[in-house]
Design a protein around this motif. Sequence first.
Motif, PDB file in Angstrom:
ATOM      1  N   CYS A 120       7.412 -10.969 -12.897  1.00  0.00           N
ATOM      2  CA  CYS A 120       8.783 -11.475 -12.946  1.00  0.00           C
ATOM      3  C   CYS A 120       8.961 -12.409 -14.142  1.00  0.00           C
ATOM      4  CB  CYS A 120       9.113 -12.217 -11.655  1.00  0.00           C
ATOM      5  SG  CYS A 120      10.790 -12.853 -11.601  1.00  0.00           S
ATOM      6  N   THR A 121      10.107 -12.310 -14.803  1.00  0.00           N
ATOM      7  CA  THR A 121      10.350 -13.125 -15.994  1.00  0.00           C
ATOM      8  C   THR A 121      10.759 -14.549 -15.646  1.00  0.00           C
ATOM      9  OG1 THR A 121      12.625 -12.345 -16.050  1.00  0.00           O
ATOM     10  CG2 THR A 121      11.043 -11.154 -17.394  1.00  0.00           C
ATOM     11  N   HIS A 122      10.856 -14.849 -14.345  1.00  0.00           N
ATOM     12  CA  HIS A 122      11.212 -16.207 -13.959  1.00  0.00           C
ATOM     13  C   HIS A 122       9.974 -17.083 -13.832  1.00  0.00           C
ATOM     14  CE1 HIS A 122      12.166 -19.078 -10.518  1.00  0.00           C
ATOM     15  NE2 HIS A 122      12.629 -19.625 -11.606  1.00  0.00           N
ATOM     16  N   ALA A 123       9.144 -16.807 -12.831  1.00  0.00           N
ATOM     17  CA  ALA A 123       7.976 -17.662 -12.605  1.00  0.00           C
ATOM     18  C   ALA A 123       6.671 -16.885 -12.574  1.00  0.00           C
ATOM     19  CB  ALA A 123       8.158 -18.448 -11.312  1.00  0.00           C
ATOM     20  N   GLY A 124       6.727 -15.604 -12.920  1.00  0.00           N
ATOM     21  CA  GLY A 124       5.493 -14.845 -13.043  1.00  0.00           C
ATOM     22  C   GLY A 124       4.934 -14.270 -11.758  1.00  0.00           C
ATOM     23  N   CYS A 125       5.745 -14.192 -10.694  1.00  0.00           N
ATOM     24  CA  CYS A 125       5.277 -13.540  -9.474  1.00  0.00           C
ATOM     25  C   CYS A 125       5.275 -12.026  -9.677  1.00  0.00           C
ATOM     26  CB  CYS A 125       6.187 -13.872  -8.295  1.00  0.00           C
ATOM     27  SG  CYS A 125       6.131 -15.590  -7.806  1.00  0.00           S
ATOM     28  N   ALA A 126       4.647 -11.324  -8.743  1.00  0.00           N
ATOM     29  CA  ALA A 126       4.651  -9.868  -8.807  1.00  0.00           C
ATOM     30  C   ALA A 126       5.978  -9.349  -8.249  1.00  0.00           C
ATOM     31  CB  ALA A 126       3.497  -9.300  -8.006  1.00  0.00           C
ATOM     32  N   VAL A 127       6.638  -8.507  -9.011  1.00  0.00           N
ATOM     33  CA  VAL A 127       7.892  -7.909  -8.553  1.00  0.00           C
ATOM     34  C   VAL A 127       7.511  -6.839  -7.527  1.00  0.00           C
ATOM     35  CG1 VAL A 127       9.922  -6.615  -9.251  1.00  0.00           C
ATOM     36  CG2 VAL A 127       9.039  -8.408 -10.711  1.00  0.00           C
ATOM     37  N   ALA A 128       7.510  -7.231  -6.263  1.00  0.00           N
ATOM     38  CA  ALA A 128       6.936  -6.369  -5.222  1.00  0.00           C
ATOM     39  C   ALA A 128       7.986  -5.716  -4.342  1.00  0.00           C
ATOM     40  CB  ALA A 128       5.980  -7.187  -4.352  1.00  0.00           C
ATOM     41  N   LEU A 129       9.272  -5.998  -4.614  1.00  0.00           N
ATOM     42  CA  LEU A 129      10.314  -5.452  -3.747  1.00  0.00           C
ATOM     43  C   LEU A 129      11.134  -4.432  -4.518  1.00  0.00           C
ATOM     44  CD1 LEU A 129       9.574  -8.074  -2.234  1.00  0.00           C
ATOM     45  CD2 LEU A 129      11.956  -8.422  -1.772  1.00  0.00           C
ATOM     46  N   TYR A 130      11.371  -3.325  -3.896  1.00  0.00           N
ATOM     47  CA  TYR A 130      12.237  -2.332  -4.502  1.00  0.00           C
ATOM     48  C   TYR A 130      13.303  -1.991  -3.489  1.00  0.00           C
ATOM     49  CZ  TYR A 130      13.760   2.084  -6.605  1.00  0.00           C
ATOM     50  OH  TYR A 130      14.499   3.091  -7.147  1.00  0.00           O
ATOM     51  N   ARG A 131      14.538  -2.289  -3.892  1.00  0.00           N
ATOM     52  CA  ARG A 131      15.643  -1.970  -3.001  1.00  0.00           C
ATOM     53  C   ARG A 131      16.161  -0.605  -3.424  1.00  0.00           C
ATOM     54  NH1 ARG A 131      20.644  -5.839  -3.747  1.00  0.00           N
ATOM     55  NH2 ARG A 131      21.062  -4.468  -5.484  1.00  0.00           N
ATOM     56  N   HIS A 132      16.035   0.361  -2.545  1.00  0.00           N
ATOM     57  CA  HIS A 132      16.533   1.687  -2.887  1.00  0.00           C
ATOM     58  C   HIS A 132      17.427   2.191  -1.767  1.00  0.00           C
ATOM     59  CE1 HIS A 132      16.647   5.583  -4.825  1.00  0.00           C
ATOM     60  NE2 HIS A 132      16.655   6.066  -3.605  1.00  0.00           N
ATOM     61  N   PRO A 133      18.696   2.422  -2.063  1.00  0.00           N
ATOM     62  CA  PRO A 133      19.607   2.807  -0.977  1.00  0.00           C
ATOM     63  C   PRO A 133      19.349   4.222  -0.496  1.00  0.00           C
ATOM     64  CG  PRO A 133      20.736   2.900  -3.075  1.00  0.00           C
ATOM     65  CD  PRO A 133      19.364   2.379  -3.367  1.00  0.00           C
ATOM     66  N   LYS A 134      19.350   4.357   0.817  1.00  0.00           N
ATOM     67  CA  LYS A 134      19.265   5.690   1.412  1.00  0.00           C
ATOM     68  C   LYS A 134      20.577   6.416   1.118  1.00  0.00           C
ATOM     69  CE  LYS A 134      17.040   8.523   4.048  1.00  0.00           C
ATOM     70  NZ  LYS A 134      15.899   8.993   3.281  1.00  0.00           N
TER      71      LYS A 134
END
Lengths: 329, 230
Positions: free
Chosen positions: A246-260
């Motif tokens: 993540c470009t904010h604090a360096g966490c892993a971008v682990a969530l993906y919101r994908h609409p059904k």
Amino acid sequence: MRRLWRAIVVLVAVVFGRRTRAEPPPEPPSLEEGVPFERETGAAPRVELVAAALLVASAVPALVFAAGVLAGAGTQLLGAGLGAALLLIGAALAVGANRIVPRERAIEDRPQLGDPEARAEVRQRLGMVGEGVSRRRLLGAAGLTAGAALTAAVVAPVTALGPAVGDSIVDTPWKRGRRLVGEDGKPLTAEDVAPGTFVTAFPEGADKRELGSPVVLVHEDPVTLRLPPGRADWAPEGIMAFSKICTHAGCAVALYRHPKYEPTSYPPGLACPCHYSVFDTRTGGRVVAGPAGRPLPQLPIEIGEDRVLRAAGGFSGPIGPSWWGVRKA
Amino acid sequence: MRATALALLLVALLAPPAFAQDGRALFEQGCATCHGDGAQGRRGVAPTLHGAGAQSADFYLETGRMPLANPTDEPVRTKPAYTAAQRRALTRYIASLGGPEIPQVTPERGSLADGQELFASHCAGCHQIQAQGGVVPDAVAPPLQDATAVQIAEAVRVGPYVMPAFPESQIDRHELDSIARYVLSTHHPDDRGGWGIGHIGPIPEGMIAWLLAGAALLIVAQLLGERRPA
């Protein structure tokens, strides 16, 4: 939870309440009764030895802590070391206060405080503080040892800072032609990234723990993509790769919101679970919500003849958390 | 009132064969308003169910997520609106339109340790490591405390609402067994530390520690500061 809190409040109230009620303020002592000044001196040399021994002994666990930090020892050992050092210093101070330091009982002669005679007396009395302490240098040296060791213990954790980031935010392992592999090290094909899924990938043969290594792969309908100019061929068949950091604090971008079913829910987005920055995948990682200040860097990819995914170049911008207010890609 | 309800329940329990309904008729009554006649879907309101399969139908009906009062609401777990027989009939009808079967899952064959690791990397970002649920931007990731093994497997494959789907290439059948086993284990966690404190992670634990330590310090300070009786 609520009951616990109430119990604590009641306990505190009882303890304080008892005290304020039970004790009337002590009457000021009058000069007529009792001795105006009384002094007890003369600690047994044995007691001074004990205090010195405690101080020196405290250096041992403090140094164990310092060495433990450097050697990467377990937190249990570190806690025990620092705790024991502080405990021993505390014990030395208690012994010193109770048995070594001269004890005085003085009844203040208020009205005369201003006059020179009294001042001389006070000065003289202050000069006698060392009286009765026979091994000052020993105690001083022991105190110095304990202080130095404790300082070492407090300073040692500084070594846990770092390592320096260096060039790793610009110079990533991704190069044109480098294959994308999964967590198991096997090359990923276009078929591994089905629409609606997201897959974490790494550069083949590189250190997975490096900041620039992990990327997330998503697959959107190519018709819906509105990538920034110059990225037209970055998403073959709608498959896109973004830095997972993540470009904010360096966490892993682990969530993906994908609409059904998109019309009744929300458009797809990659999100960081730390502070919920949301990046729009269709527009090349633009920030749509949250504290991130710049887009998620995109990695151009291409699909080889064997359908294996390959990097087609480096990231669109520096990867990793923003520092010192950098807000540009 | 209660007697009537009881009588109705009895009738409902004893009568399924008699009332065994045609799935298609049920669909036209309860679902077609949004999903359209013949489950073709209605543009902008609800998707087609051709290709959804028993996998989706069973998940949405058994967890009470469908029918939905308002098509723009997030479907959440509630008491199923249909009886067990009606749900079966509806699922059979949707399955007849094509799509994946209800996934096979046997949690006993999975490994709890692998399950936790897989759950941590694929699911815990939203559902939280103890499967107590959490939030995703604009939606709620539900707690999994009422989910059965089959429902867990269905959700993984379907990807309901804004959850991504995880096909066999990403989570294979054996890994799915392990994940189901892990999620089921969170229904009855063995709290080795004593208090579970809601199982929502380190923040309440730290909070409690601060409160207890603060109270202990207060008492110690009070004892230290107390005057010795003259």
